[in-house]
Structures are given as structure tokens and as C-alpha cells.
Design a protein around this motif. Structure first.
Motif, short mmCIF file in Angstrom:
data_model
loop_
_atom_site.label_atom_id
_atom_site.label_comp_id
_atom_site.label_asym_id
_atom_site.label_seq_id
_atom_site.Cartn_x
_atom_site.Cartn_y
_atom_site.Cartn_z
N ASP A 1 -6.21 -1.38 -5.31
CA ASP A 1 -5.65 -1.90 -4.05
C ASP A 1 -6.72 -2.73 -3.35
O ASP A 1 -7.67 -2.19 -2.79
CB ASP A 1 -5.21 -0.74 -3.17
N TYR B 1 -8.84 2.86 -3.63
CA TYR B 1 -8.16 2.54 -2.36
C TYR B 1 -8.85 1.39 -1.63
O TYR B 1 -10.07 1.25 -1.65
CB TYR B 1 -8.14 3.78 -1.46
N GLN B 2 -8.03 0.60 -0.95
CA GLN B 2 -8.54 -0.52 -0.17
C GLN B 2 -9.53 -0.06 0.90
O GLN B 2 -10.58 -0.66 1.10
CB GLN B 2 -7.38 -1.28 0.49
N GLU B 3 -9.19 1.00 1.60
CA GLU B 3 -10.04 1.48 2.69
C GLU B 3 -11.07 2.49 2.23
O GLU B 3 -11.87 2.97 3.02
CB GLU B 3 -9.17 2.08 3.81
N GLN C 1 -17.65 0.12 -2.55
CA GLN C 1 -16.46 -0.29 -3.28
C GLN C 1 -16.68 -0.15 -4.78
O GLN C 1 -15.76 0.22 -5.52
CB GLN C 1 -16.11 -1.74 -2.93
N SER D 1 -11.92 6.09 -0.32
CA SER D 1 -11.54 7.50 -0.23
C SER D 1 -12.74 8.41 -0.46
O SER D 1 -12.58 9.60 -0.70
CB SER D 1 -10.46 7.81 -1.28
N ALA E 1 -12.46 5.95 -9.72
CA ALA E 1 -11.05 5.97 -10.11
C ALA E 1 -10.87 5.89 -11.61
O ALA E 1 -9.82 6.31 -12.12
CB ALA E 1 -10.32 4.80 -9.44
N ARG F 1 0.72 4.26 -2.78
CA ARG F 1 0.56 5.67 -2.43
C ARG F 1 1.66 6.52 -3.07
O ARG F 1 1.42 7.65 -3.48
CB ARG F 1 0.58 5.85 -0.91
N MET G 1 -6.33 5.82 -8.62
CA MET G 1 -6.24 4.71 -7.68
C MET G 1 -7.56 4.49 -6.96
O MET G 1 -8.22 5.44 -6.53
CB MET G 1 -5.13 4.97 -6.66
N GLU H 1 -16.21 3.46 -5.47
CA GLU H 1 -14.78 3.76 -5.35
C GLU H 1 -14.02 3.39 -6.61
O GLU H 1 -13.22 4.17 -7.13
CB GLU H 1 -14.21 3.01 -4.14
N SER I 1 0.75 6.83 -6.75
CA SER I 1 -0.38 7.73 -6.98
C SER I 1 -0.02 9.19 -6.69
O SER I 1 -0.80 10.09 -7.00
CB SER I 1 -1.57 7.32 -6.10
N SER J 1 0.82 -1.21 0.00
CA SER J 1 0.00 0.00 0.00
C SER J 1 0.86 1.26 0.00
O SER J 1 0.50 2.27 -0.63
CB SER J 1 -0.95 0.00 1.21
#
Length: 496
Positions: free
Chosen positions: A179, A96-98, A160, A100, A167, A63, A94, A163, A66, A59
Motif C-alpha cells: 500500500d 502498510y502505507q502508514e 518503510q 505498522s 511483510a 484491509r 501487507m 515495513e 489482509s 486502503s
């Protein structure tokens, strides 16, 4: 042992300059060296996989690519640009896994905020809505998201999807970074996503896929890089390696032994006291119940979104005529929204539910707290230690803290809502062993997982469909095939 393997994707065979060039990249956060000299190339027209255990630096590297984080030394060049602008490297987006997304805003407002350069300011509401729906329809044709839906009201899977779609909305897109994109998605949504990824590859885009799901990585990627301790230790043509090869390259010998079929538990003695009862109905309407005995590990299986999380919620809230232990602990599925306490360090995140049992006459006993934290940090090998900021940990290490919080409490019954989403195989092996050992001590564990293979670690598993029980499996009968069969069987077959 695996060796560095050359790849033969069309983009590389043509001899074109790599779109992404990283050379000896180093990045540190305080005393932690997140990247320790990463070198890799990614070409236009290829899907490049990145795998490794939690804390390997994946990760952090994303970052950096990106443009969110700058490296301390080394070099990064994307499309000939070596210094990112305020909004990152040109053409790089990107997911993101968590996540954004701004939870308090609508879908179309989130799309506008991240895509202002491609959406006109005048009458932007309509333009953003059309862009959002067009891309969602293209990637996830079965979605049920509306442009005016507030993100906070969406399910984890729907968020998700937004998300990922967000992107891709860029007129200058050259590199898409995903991710852990599928950790919250169901089977059909995963298939649709990878169909879109292949479409992007065919049109000359570069895609970097970071995932713990090695089977997916090998099915969609052209090359795969293995990261360990902040460095790329090997790169392989996807067609030349197996899942086990990648396990070994990541240092997975121990994990393979722990998660093999020989570790599957046998059925629990039904003479033990009943700790949990949840009234349910079968798929053909008959009355039944989900039952858990003291010391049992009970799985809630089936296709995602079929009522598993509602069962956990009923237990947690003790809704209706549910029977549950007096002391419950709950590991939520949405780590960022409901799990971590972001302004606190590891120690305070870990001990918050155990404070009543650690205090005396309402006064905190810091020695006991410190001892408990030290025990669990060591037991689960939480990287960063007790004083580390929880937001500075990798997703897997954050999950360890949340799981430790539940098991460090005095709860008799532990509720797990897909607790290992986004967690690497090594961490999973450690947590499987934790569940087994705590059950042997007499704790009851009710566990929902979106991965059917994880249910093989349970004593019994209830397969749910549309909020009803489609069947019950015991011990060695718990398998992917049986779970899938019950998930799609006709009502009369499931009841039989």
C-alpha cells in the motif's frame, strides 16, 4: 471514455482459478460507505495494480483482503478460504502505507512479533536478526539499517524498508499487498523494490500494488484496476493504457488542466521584502544563502536526504543566524508521527494552531472556530466533515486537514515538508491551487518535495546536494532534467 479491458497475463491465459476472488463487497463505517460493491480477481503469478483518488476505497479493500476488516455483505475468498483466521487470511501479508511497526521496539523485535510462526522461540533474538538482515539485504542492498536499531530512531525511508521487508518474511507467503510502498523511498530503493516484486511474480506469488505513482504502476503491473467511490469502475491490461488514460478513468480531467505546464508560475519580483534567509554553502564551499521574498513559493529540490528537511528544521527552530518571519506554520512530512492528533476529530485537529487568533482575552470563541472549520472543510472538500474522527479519514484527507491547519493559522511563512506524499492527483491539484492563491495573498512558502515535478509549481527552486546548494533555478527553468543535472553535476559545474 475507457472501457473494461481484458488482460492476457500468463497466469490468466493458463485458465487457473484466481487466487483472490472478491464479489460485490460492501463495507461501511457509520454513514460512510467505503466499499460499495467491489468485484475483482487477482491471479497467482501477476502484479495487480489498484489506483484511484484518496477516499476511493483502496486502503479499505486492502484491509479487507489482509483480514483486518470484515465486509458487511458480498464475499471474499483467498486461496479457497472465505473466513480469515485471527491473524488474517493464510499466506497474505501487507506492508502498510502508514506503517505498522512498534516504534519503541528494535527492528529484530518487530520482525519477531509479526513472524513468530516462522521463527523459533528458542534463541529467537539471533534468528529474528538474521531473518531481518537477510531480507533487507535481498530487497534493499544499499540499506544502512541494523537489527538492533530502534524503529523510532530510523528515518521515514528506513522505516518503510523495514515495513516492506517485515511483510515478506513468511514461509507460506502467497499474496503480498503493498500500500503506497514507495512514497518514502529514494530512486535506487524504488528500483530495488520493484526488482524484488518481479522476482516474487516469477516465483508464482501474487502482488497487489496500491500507488498514486501511475508511471510506476504501469511499469511493474500486469493489470490495473481503477477504483472510484468505493467500487472498481474498470480493469485494464497495463500495456494497453497510458497515465493519462488512468487519470481520465479516475475522473482526472480537471486535475490535468490544473497541473499542465501552462500553470507554471513566473519569477517573483525581487523588490518584495525578504522574509527568509538561511546561510548555506555551495557544493564547492563558497558562502551563499537561501532567500525567500514575501509572496514567493520557494522549492527545496534534489535527491531525497540531501539536507532539504534540515533547512526546514533550521527555519522552524530558528537555529543559528537564520532569518524568518515571526509567525511560522509547519506541515511535517511524517503524517502519523508528527502530523495528526489521533484522539481528536477533524475540527480540533484543524484549529489547534489558530486558537490564539480566535480567542478573546484568553477565552475561546466557538462561533469563530466553527466558522473557520466550515470554511476549510468546504474549501478543501475534506471528506467526513468537521466531526469525523481524524483516524477514520483516508491518508489524503488527513493530509488536507494538516495542510489546512497550517494555512488557517495567522502564519506569514508556511514550511512544507514533502506534504503530498501518498496524496492522489486530484487532491494534489487542489493543494497546488491553494499554495498559489495563498502566495498571491502575500504568504511565503518554503516547500520540500521528493517529486521533482512538483517543484515546477515554485517561483524558484534551490537544488541541494549533501547539505549544500548545488544550484538555483527560476520559473520555467525548473524541470526534472535540470534538477537531476544539478543533483549529480561536478562541483565546478554546479557553481557555474
Amino acid at each position: 471514455m475507457l472501457t473494461h479491458t481484458s488482460a492476457t497475463t500468463p497466469a490468466i491465459a493458463a485458465g487457473r482459478e484466481p487466487l483472490v476472488q472478491v464479489r460485490r463487497a460492501v463495507k461501511t463505517y457509520g454513514p460512510t460507505k467505503a466499499l460499495s460493491g467491489v468485484t475483482l480477481d487477482v491471479h497467482a503469478g501477476e502484479v495487480f495494480g489498484v489506483v484511484g483518488h484518496n477516499g476511493a476505497g483502496k486502503s479499505t479493500l486492502m484491509r479487507v483482503l489482509s483480514g483486518l476488516d470484515a465486509i458487511d455483505s458480498g464475499s471474499v475468498q483467498i486461496g479457497g478460504v472465505s473466513t480469515p483466521a485471527e491473524r488474517g487470511f493464510p499466506g497474505v501479508r501487507m506492508a502498510y502505507q502508514e506503517g505498522s511497526l512498534a516504534l519503541e521496539l528494535t527492528v529484530y523485535e518487530n520482525i519477531y512479533l509479526s513472524s513468530k510462526s516462522w521463527i523459533p522461540d528458542r534463541r529467537w533474538h539471533g534468528a529474528a536478526s538474521r531473518r531481518a538482515m537477510a531480507r533487507l539485504d535481498e530487497i534493499f542492498p544499499d540499506h544502512v539499517v541494523g537489527p538492533a536499531d530502534y524503529v523510532d530512531d530510523l528515518t521515514l525511508a528506513d522505516r518503510q524498508m523495514v515495513e516492506i521487508s517485515r511483510a515478506t518474511i513468511a514461509d507460506d507467503l502467497r499474496l503480498l499487498i503493498l500500500d503506497e510502498p514507495t512514497e518514502s523511498l529514494s530512486g535506487s530503493a524504488v528500483d530495488h523494490l520493484y526488482d524484488y516484486v518481479r522476482k516474487l511474480r516469477a516465483s508464482g506469488h501474487a502482488i497487489i500494488l496500491v500507488s498514486h505513482r501511475l508511471r510506476e504502476v504501469l511499469s511493474v503491473c500486469d493489470r490495473v484496476a481503477v477504483m472510484k467511490d468505493g467500487a472498481v469502475v474498470s480493469t485494464h491490461a497495463a500495456g494497453s493504457v497510458t497515465e493519462q488514460d488512468l487519470f481520465l478513468a479516475m475522473g482526472g480531467e480537471v486535475a490535468i488542466q490544473k497541473t499542465g505546464n501552462g500553470a507554471r508560475p513566473t519569477a517573483t519580483d525581487s523588490s518584495r521584502p525578504v522574509c527568509v534567509k538561511v546561510p548555506m554553502t555551495t557544493v564547492d564551499g563558497a558562502a551563499t544563502q537561501i532567500v525567500a521574498h514575501k509572496g514567493e513559493v520557494i522549492g527545496l529540490a534534489g535527491i531525497a536526504g540531501q539536507g532539504q528537511e534540515q533547512v526546514l528544521d533550521r527555519l522552524w527552530r530558528r537555529n543559528g543566524d537564520v532569518q524568518a518571519s515571526a509567525a511560522l506554520a509547519y506541515v511535517p512530512g511524517d503524517r502519523q508521527r508528527s502530523g495528526i492528533l489521533p484522539i481528536w476529530d477533524v475540527a480540533r485537529n484543524l484549529t489547534i494552531t489558530a486558537l490564539p487568533s480566535l480567542s478573546k482575552n484568553g477565552i475561546r470563541q466557538t462561533e469563530k472556530e466553527n466558522a473557520l472549520v466550515a470554511e476549510w472543510v468546504e474549501r478543501l472538500k475534506i471528506r467526513g466533515g468537521a466531526s469525523a474522527a481524524i483516524t477514520g479519514l483516508s491518508g489524503g484527507n488527513q493530509q488536507k486537514v494538516i495542510v489546512a491547519r497550517a494555512f488557517a493559522s495567522d502564519a506569514d511563512t508556511i514550511l512544507l515538508d514533502d506534504p503530498f506524499r501518498g496524496v492522489d492527483v486530484h487532491t494534489k491539484a487542489e493543494l497546488y491551487q491553494l499554495i498559489k492563491s495563498e502566495a498571491q495573498k502575500g504568504r511565503t512558502i518554503i516547500w520540500y518535495s521528493s517529486e521533482n515535478s512538483e517543484m515546477q509549481h515554485c517561483d524558484r527552486a534551490y537544488v541541494l546536494r549533501a547539505g549544500r546548494v548545488a544550484g538555483e533555478l527560476h520559473g520555467r527553468d525548473i524541470s526534472d532534467e535540470r534538477i537531476i543535472s544539478l543533483s549529480f553535476a561536478e562541483a565546478r559545474e554546479a557553481h557555474a
